[in-house]
Design an enzyme around this catalytic site. Structure first.
Site, PDB file in Angstrom:
ATOM      1  N   GLU A 333      30.845   2.345   5.633  1.00  0.00           N
ATOM      2  CA  GLU A 333      31.308   3.294   4.630  1.00  0.00           C
ATOM      3  C   GLU A 333      32.022   4.457   5.297  1.00  0.00           C
ATOM      4  OE1 GLU A 333      28.105   2.760   0.960  1.00  0.00           O
ATOM      5  OE2 GLU A 333      28.167   4.642   2.092  1.00  0.00           O
ATOM      6  N   CYS A 334      33.268   4.685   4.912  1.00  0.00           N
ATOM      7  CA  CYS A 334      34.045   5.854   5.319  1.00  0.00           C
ATOM      8  C   CYS A 334      34.130   5.977   6.842  1.00  0.00           C
ATOM      9  CB  CYS A 334      33.480   7.122   4.687  1.00  0.00           C
ATOM     10  SG  CYS A 334      34.651   8.488   4.638  1.00  0.00           S
ATOM     11  N   ALA A 335      33.261   6.772   7.458  1.00  0.00           N
ATOM     12  CA  ALA A 335      33.279   6.887   8.915  1.00  0.00           C
ATOM     13  C   ALA A 335      33.086   5.523   9.570  1.00  0.00           C
ATOM     14  CB  ALA A 335      32.208   7.854   9.382  1.00  0.00           C
TER      15      ALA A 335
END
Length: 788
Positions: A333-335
């Site tokens: 997720e994201c990072a």
């Protein structure tokens, strides 16, 4: 029915100091021995990190958009278990929620759902008596909201304080505390808000607690919290929404440390309830994944702030890349998405994805509704998931994307990988946790990873009948040996031009569409080096393509065909990729896929391994044609003409792609004997010989299939001169050694991705050899029965 003292700490707008006050209250109460349950309204990860340090127990989020209204009270009860008081920090202004929804998911919305009084924090730096009007408006805006007290922040002097207090007297709203200016206890900020608590020590948190204890009436706060009545809700239970798929406890490696701090605590709780064991690792410092890792969960954080350290940990990056390439279930997720990319702001990252990512000046933030156009590790067609997006980086979406965020493609996904910018609260969508856990358990019990460099010649030994190597003839024909030895000028450097002309003439294509190569192995190496982008290999398949891609630093996705479907190709189920490699007929299954199915694959470039194409009478379903835009076909002369020692093959296809392969080819890689062999084998007079050998091979296969069927086995339907068969009906394990002890060498199935040890690939020979093999199998079966 549970009654726990609770209070929501809110503000008229962001920036009034509610995080400082809320965190300070939690720390002050905890220092007195009070068991504090900390909460945060909204999707934010950073504030709960401070709450965790202050309260000594996980900070949790309450967000109706992410989890649904019906779950807010149960999640609150779950997080408040065994606590003396619950402190809930609000989000933005008291009534600010999802835009266009009348305040849905606002602090006020959550306060109503948990029936809690509100303590309002007001920054008084640029006002005095108007605070009374502000509080009056906030208190009367929604009669269902009880503003039970006020904390004045950033007060400049005693006279300033007195003026504000006087404005509040008519309202009957008590002032619980006054924080003077310049206390220097606020948390530092950067581009996405506060600096995460994991990057600070506890001293700042304790300072907040000490200041709040000095300036706030904590006893009055507790009295107000006690005004909350019983809450009719059943505590949320992760074990009620997910189930362990097996009795195992496979390890899920969860990224942590300073760079990956964003994770809802319910994620770990759901994984544990689903029979997994979350183990935290630090991508900045740990050199290997936790022992026994069967799944990866890489959440949000600030990898851009730690890119140098992440890039410097090459051994861990390689371990993660290999795990993803091996099909280990992975959620990012994201990072996590940025970490899996090839680069972040120019720094090398894992490289499991071919994308690059970088910081931008644009903030992308907001609630999202996510759908998907095809089934993936987490997503299902027809299903909508809610989440939150919050980043200043940019990364191009892959194909297929992980989600369509309100219709916009985001991230990249497959059946084993799901990487996206979207943060999802799994308590609101427990089916995602279940799907991930199911995949992790399945990965944990799968057979050991196959040796991609294993070939059938390793299974043969002196004295064994060779059923492991698929060369059709026991020796190179005399006429071919004569052509190689007599007609070739070995004293001159190799010139592939005659071979190119012979190949083009044989297939009726332009010479610009042809590239002679030193066997399929060289062709796959050229493909891996010359053709960039995402890659996918259809398995079970000859392992050389994947090995070549890995050697070139690529991370191919695997699409494994199912035995239950007869290893047939369904193009609708194959994820899209820039490069797709598939065999036809496929080694080891022998299945011949339809040309129309191959052409229906969603690929930028399609590479079809037709190494056994000339072993099938008439060469049906071949993709070689006068026009081959976007595709390449690999052929081998090794199988039919017993030329394994010379490595003789060629590629036919799109002339633009052929030129790119040729640019990667080493000078004189195709030897003079190989050129001579190519010309001789493709001479017009040899077509009848090749067709005769193909028909003999088909007859030999039919004989072997019939004999295997008679003893209760079910060979995979195919057309190549070899047979794939599952021998589980005879014995539970591999028959390679029992057959070797009885004089037969076979290619074991577990050396191919997607097959287990009971599968065998058998080269079709002659009826006498087949009869001996069947006798050996019956002997092994009898021995197994006697042992039982």
């Amino acid at each position: 029915m549970v009654s726990i003292p609770r209070v929501v700490i809110a503000a008229p707008a962001s920036g009034h100091g509610k995080t400082t006050v809320a965190t300070g209250v939690m720390a002050a109460l905890a220092s007195r021995g009070t068991r504090v349950a900390p909460f945060k309204v909204g999707p934010d990860y950073i504030d709960p990190g401070y709450h965790t340090l202050a309260a000594g127990r996980p900070g949790r989020n309450l967000d109706p958009f992410l989890c649904g209204e019906e779950l807010i009270a149960p999640l609150f009860e779950h997080g408040s278990a065994d606590a003396d008081i619950a402190i809930v920090e609000g989000v933005m202004g008291l009534f600010d929620g999802q835009l266009g929804t009348g305040g849905f998911a606002s602090t006020a919305h959550v306060a109503r759902l948990i029936d809690a009084p509100v303590l309002l924090v007001v920054d008084a730096r640029h006002t005095s008596r108007s605070v009374g009007a502000l509080v009056l408006g906030m208190a009367s805006f929604d009669p269902a909201i009880r503003i039970a007290g006020v904390v004045l922040n950033q007060v400049g002097s005693p006279r300033h304080e007195a003026e504000i207090r006087d404005s509040l007297v008519p309202l009957g709203v008590p002032v619980l505390g006054v924080l003077p200016r310049n206390l220097d206890i606020e948390a530092p900020s950067r581009h996405l808000g506060l600096v995460p608590a994991a990057e600070r020590d506890d001293a700042g948190i304790q300072a907040m607690g000490a200041v709040v204890a000095e300036h706030l009436d904590l006893d009055e706060l507790r009295r107000i919290a006690g005004m909350a009545g019983p809450l009719a809700a059943t505590p949320w239970d992760p074990a009620a929404v997910v189930t362990p798929p097996s009795d195992l406890r496979p390890v899920v490696a969860v990224a942590g440390g300073r760079a990956f701090t964003f994770r809802y605590p319910e994620t770990d709780e759901l994984l544990r309830a689903a029979g997994c064991l979350p183990v935290t690792f630090d991508p900045m410092t740990d050199t290997a994944l936790p022992e026994g890792t069967a799944g990866l969960w890489i959440g949000g954080g600030f990898p851009e702030m730690h890119a140098t350290d992440l890039a410097g940990n090459a051994s861990l990056r390689e371990a993660v890349r290999e795990a993803v390439a091996d099909g280990m279930p992975t959620v990012a997720e994201c990072a996590g998405l940025l970490y899996l990319c090839r680069q972040l702001d120019g720094h090398p990252m894992v490289g499991a994805l071919p994308h690059t990512s970088a910081m931008t000046a644009r903030l992308t933030m907001g609630y999202r509704s996510a759908t998907t156009g095809r089934d993936t590790l987490l997503g299902r067609v027809g299903e909508t998931v809610t989440g939150h997006e919050f980043h200043r980086t940019h990364c191009e979406a892959g194909d297929p994307p992980a989600w369509l965020l309100d219709g916009r493609p985001d991230g990249v996904a497959s059946t084993t990988l799901h990487a996206s910018y979207l943060h999802v609260h799994w308590a609101g969508h427990p089916q995602l946790a279940q799907r991930f856990a199911d995949a992790v358990h399945a990965f944990a019990v799968r057979p050991a990873a196959p040796d991609l460099l294993h070939h059938g010649d390793r299974d043969i030994a002196p004295g064994l009948v060779d059923l492991a190597v698929n060369v059709r003839q026991p020796a190179t024909p005399a006429w071919l040996v004569e052509a190689i030895v007599r007609d070739a000028d070995w004293a001159a450097y190799p010139d592939p031009a005659p071979a190119r002309a012979a190949i083009a003439r044989h297939h009726g294509v332009d010479e610009a569409m042809v590239l002679p190569v030193a066997g399929a192995a060289e062709a796959f190496t050229l493909v891996a080096r010359a053709l960039e982008g995402t890659s996918l290999v259809v398995h079970p398949q000859f392992t050389e393509p994947e090995a070549a891609l890995l050697a070139a630093g690529r991370t191919p996705t695997r699409h494994v065909l199912a035995a239950a479907d007869g290893f047939r190709l369904d193009p609708a189920r194959v994820p899209a990729a820039d490069l797709i490699v598939v065999g036809n007929p496929t080694n080891p299954t022998g299945v011949l896929h339809r040309a129309e199915d191959l052409l229906a694959l969603d690929s930028g470039i399609l590479v079809v391994d037709e190494a056994f194409g000339d072993t099938i009478p008439g060469e049906p379903e071949t993709l070689i044609a006068p026009h081959m835009a976007g595709r390449l076909v690999l052929r081998s002369l090794t199988k039919t003409w017993a030329l394994a020692g010379l490595r003789v093959g060629y590629v036919v296809g799109d002339p633009t792609l052929i030129a790119r392969l040729a640019a990667q080819q080493a000078p004189w890689s195709v030897s003079t004997p190989a050129v001579a062999a190519t010309v001789a084998c493709l001479a017009d007079g040899r077509r009848l010989d090749a067709d005769r050998l193909a028909r003999e091979g088909a007859a030999a296969r039919a004989d072997l299939v019939a004999r295997l069927t008679e003893v209760g086995l079910h060979p995979v339907p195919g057309q190549a001169p070899f047979v794939l068969v599952d021998t589980a009906a005879i014995a539970a394990g591999s028959l390679r050694e029992p057959l070797a002890s009885r004089g037969f060498a076979v290619r074991r199935g577990e050396t191919f991705p997607g097959l287990g040890p009971t599968w065998l690939r058998l080269a079709a020979r002659d009826p006498h050899t087949h009869a001996g093999l069947i006798a050996a199998l019956l002997d092994i079966k009898e021995d197994a029965c006697n042992e039982n």
